[in-house]
Design a protein around this motif. Sequence first.
Motif, PDB file in Angstrom:
ATOM      1  N   SER A 127      81.202  43.212  78.856  1.00  0.00           N
ATOM      2  CA  SER A 127      82.427  43.515  78.118  1.00  0.00           C
ATOM      3  C   SER A 127      82.855  44.949  78.402  1.00  0.00           C
ATOM      4  O   SER A 127      82.077  45.765  78.916  1.00  0.00           O
ATOM      5  CB  SER A 127      82.211  43.334  76.611  1.00  0.00           C
ATOM      6  N   GLU A 128      84.122  45.257  78.056  1.00  0.00           N
ATOM      7  CA  GLU A 128      84.633  46.607  78.225  1.00  0.00           C
ATOM      8  C   GLU A 128      83.856  47.590  77.361  1.00  0.00           C
ATOM      9  O   GLU A 128      83.561  48.710  77.778  1.00  0.00           O
ATOM     10  CB  GLU A 128      86.118  46.634  77.838  1.00  0.00           C
ATOM     11  N   SER A 153      85.972  42.324  58.768  1.00  0.00           N
ATOM     12  CA  SER A 153      86.056  40.973  59.328  1.00  0.00           C
ATOM     13  C   SER A 153      84.697  40.490  59.818  1.00  0.00           C
ATOM     14  O   SER A 153      84.327  39.324  59.608  1.00  0.00           O
ATOM     15  CB  SER A 153      87.069  40.942  60.480  1.00  0.00           C
ATOM     16  N   THR A 154      83.938  41.383  60.459  1.00  0.00           N
ATOM     17  CA  THR A 154      82.622  40.961  60.959  1.00  0.00           C
ATOM     18  C   THR A 154      81.642  40.770  59.808  1.00  0.00           C
ATOM     19  O   THR A 154      80.787  39.885  59.864  1.00  0.00           O
ATOM     20  CB  THR A 154      82.060  41.986  61.961  1.00  0.00           C
ATOM     21  N   VAL A 165      84.583  40.043  68.057  1.00  0.00           N
ATOM     22  CA  VAL A 165      85.909  40.571  68.377  1.00  0.00           C
ATOM     23  C   VAL A 165      86.427  39.961  69.676  1.00  0.00           C
ATOM     24  O   VAL A 165      87.596  39.571  69.778  1.00  0.00           O
ATOM     25  CB  VAL A 165      85.866  42.110  68.476  1.00  0.00           C
ATOM     26  N   SER A 166      85.562  39.859  70.681  1.00  0.00           N
ATOM     27  CA  SER A 166      85.979  39.279  71.960  1.00  0.00           C
ATOM     28  C   SER A 166      86.396  37.826  71.786  1.00  0.00           C
ATOM     29  O   SER A 166      87.399  37.386  72.367  1.00  0.00           O
ATOM     30  CB  SER A 166      84.841  39.368  72.981  1.00  0.00           C
ATOM     31  N   MET A 208      87.566  36.379  69.085  1.00  0.00           N
ATOM     32  CA  MET A 208      88.838  36.309  68.370  1.00  0.00           C
ATOM     33  C   MET A 208      90.010  36.637  69.290  1.00  0.00           C
ATOM     34  O   MET A 208      91.065  36.000  69.216  1.00  0.00           O
ATOM     35  CB  MET A 208      88.816  37.275  67.174  1.00  0.00           C
ATOM     36  N   ARG A 209      89.815  37.593  70.179  1.00  0.00           N
ATOM     37  CA  ARG A 209      90.891  37.951  71.111  1.00  0.00           C
ATOM     38  C   ARG A 209      91.175  36.832  72.100  1.00  0.00           C
ATOM     39  O   ARG A 209      92.306  36.687  72.571  1.00  0.00           O
ATOM     40  CB  ARG A 209      90.512  39.225  71.865  1.00  0.00           C
ATOM     41  N   ARG A 210      90.162  36.029  72.409  1.00  0.00           N
ATOM     42  CA  ARG A 210      90.349  34.909  73.345  1.00  0.00           C
ATOM     43  C   ARG A 210      90.734  33.620  72.622  1.00  0.00           C
ATOM     44  O   ARG A 210      90.780  32.570  73.239  1.00  0.00           O
ATOM     45  CB  ARG A 210      89.039  34.654  74.115  1.00  0.00           C
ATOM     46  N   ASN A 211      90.970  33.744  71.304  1.00  0.00           N
ATOM     47  CA  ASN A 211      91.274  32.559  70.486  1.00  0.00           C
ATOM     48  C   ASN A 211      90.137  31.539  70.537  1.00  0.00           C
ATOM     49  O   ASN A 211      90.365  30.332  70.571  1.00  0.00           O
ATOM     50  CB  ASN A 211      92.590  31.905  70.926  1.00  0.00           C
ATOM     51  N   GLU A 212      88.898  32.069  70.566  1.00  0.00           N
ATOM     52  CA  GLU A 212      87.723  31.201  70.604  1.00  0.00           C
ATOM     53  C   GLU A 212      86.831  31.440  69.386  1.00  0.00           C
ATOM     54  O   GLU A 212      85.618  31.270  69.428  1.00  0.00           O
ATOM     55  CB  GLU A 212      86.920  31.452  71.885  1.00  0.00           C
ATOM     56  N   GLY A 213      87.480  31.843  68.282  1.00  0.00           N
ATOM     57  CA  GLY A 213      86.722  32.140  67.074  1.00  0.00           C
ATOM     58  C   GLY A 213      85.940  30.953  66.548  1.00  0.00           C
ATOM     59  O   GLY A 213      84.804  31.089  66.097  1.00  0.00           O
TER      60      GLY A 213
END
Length: 458
Positions: free
Chosen positions: A55-56, A235-236, A201-202, A204-209
């Motif tokens: 990840s970044e 949130s976490t 977070v990653s 959620m950003r990919r819409n894979e929550g």
Amino acid sequence: MSENIVSADLETIWQKICAGLRRDLGAQIFGQWIKPVQLTTFDPDSGILQLTLPSEFAANWVRDRYSERLLLAWKAHHPAIKGLSFQAQSGAAKIAQISQASTSAANSHHNANPESKFRLDLDPRMTFDQFIAGHSNVLALNAAQRTAAAEKPLFSPLYLQSSTGQGKTHLMHAIGHAFREEFPSSTIIYMSAERFMIEFVSAMRRNEGMEFKASLREADLLMVDDIQFIVGKNSTQEEFLHTVDSLISQGKRVVVAADRPPQALDGVDQRLLSRLSMGLVADIQSAGLELRRDILKHRLATMPHQHVSEEVVEFLARTISRNLRELEGGLNKLLAYAQLTGREISRELAEEQLSDILSACRRRITIDEIQRTVCEYYRLDRNEMSSKRRARAVARPRQVAMYLAKVMTPRSYPEIGRKFGGRDHSTVIHAVKLVEHLRGEDSEMDNDVRMLLRQLES
């Protein structure tokens, strides 16, 4: 070597670098940040080697904290490498997970849910058999063994609490090993709280929550380390609370670890705080001298070809007292140096090679304090430490004080001599060697020194 191709030679060098980093950083930090690093490309014209991370966030973390160390290691092995480039791989990594199912079961499950099975190896050295028990950690050890046992534990979650380097991570790995052996087809997830946040977070950003949540709730055993780092993230925290609640309601097992008790976690949602506190909070106290000594002896028993004297073991056990990770790391460094240089392992070598660790661990005991304590013990006037009298009733306590000054302070032989009436450094060396010899020959002398050490350390 072709341009932009990472050769087998570079892969071999990377494995050597990793071995050193794992030893220096510890299994937990290495596993979290360095192990995921992948060699991507190497440009021989610029000398830039590209490293890729999941990840970044991870790429930035490793770049900020370890880039200089990594570059020095690479240059030492391969002078053609002039610089390192860090980047995130395309598509964030999923949760690292231990899948302990049989091959057929694993394959069928993988086909049903291809996103949820990612293997994370447990450290083979971190088992219950290799965990040395003492008064400071016996509650945590027993609770960990009960958590991994076949019968359902009476408490959940198990909350392991201790300062850095006292054995929390070892117990979590040991739970994983024992649980896998007891339930071969179980699903075990082990991650740090920081990793949990990154992946959440990653996702959620990919819409894979939903996929992220589902993969967590598949766990038969969920272990999250360094839970103190999840604080302040609403949130976490919310997701972690729901995950813990879901697993506990299903009769699954949850283990968390932190460097402080639940009540001392700042910025934690009260519901999560209540959930973490409702199980068993097992505190691991700082290891005492006896446990530190036992750990060193156990470690050396696995290496019969390495000879380390009782004097050196005692010296390390007494002086490296902050945490067990430093203790084992110091021993490893000493063994490696002696093996590579052929030098005999002695206390002088330990003082020379472990000076940074020793100076950080030593309580600032002064020579004046040592002299005062020795005089009280032997019922002498304080002036006798500097007097010229050579009567044995005076000279022997003075020699003991010199010995303690060398063992318990960073002062040099000449500095110690000046504090004992301006005596020459050779006199101090003679006193130190004499007391060392007498401790091995005379039980009364050894007992006196042990008593004095205990008084000064307390």
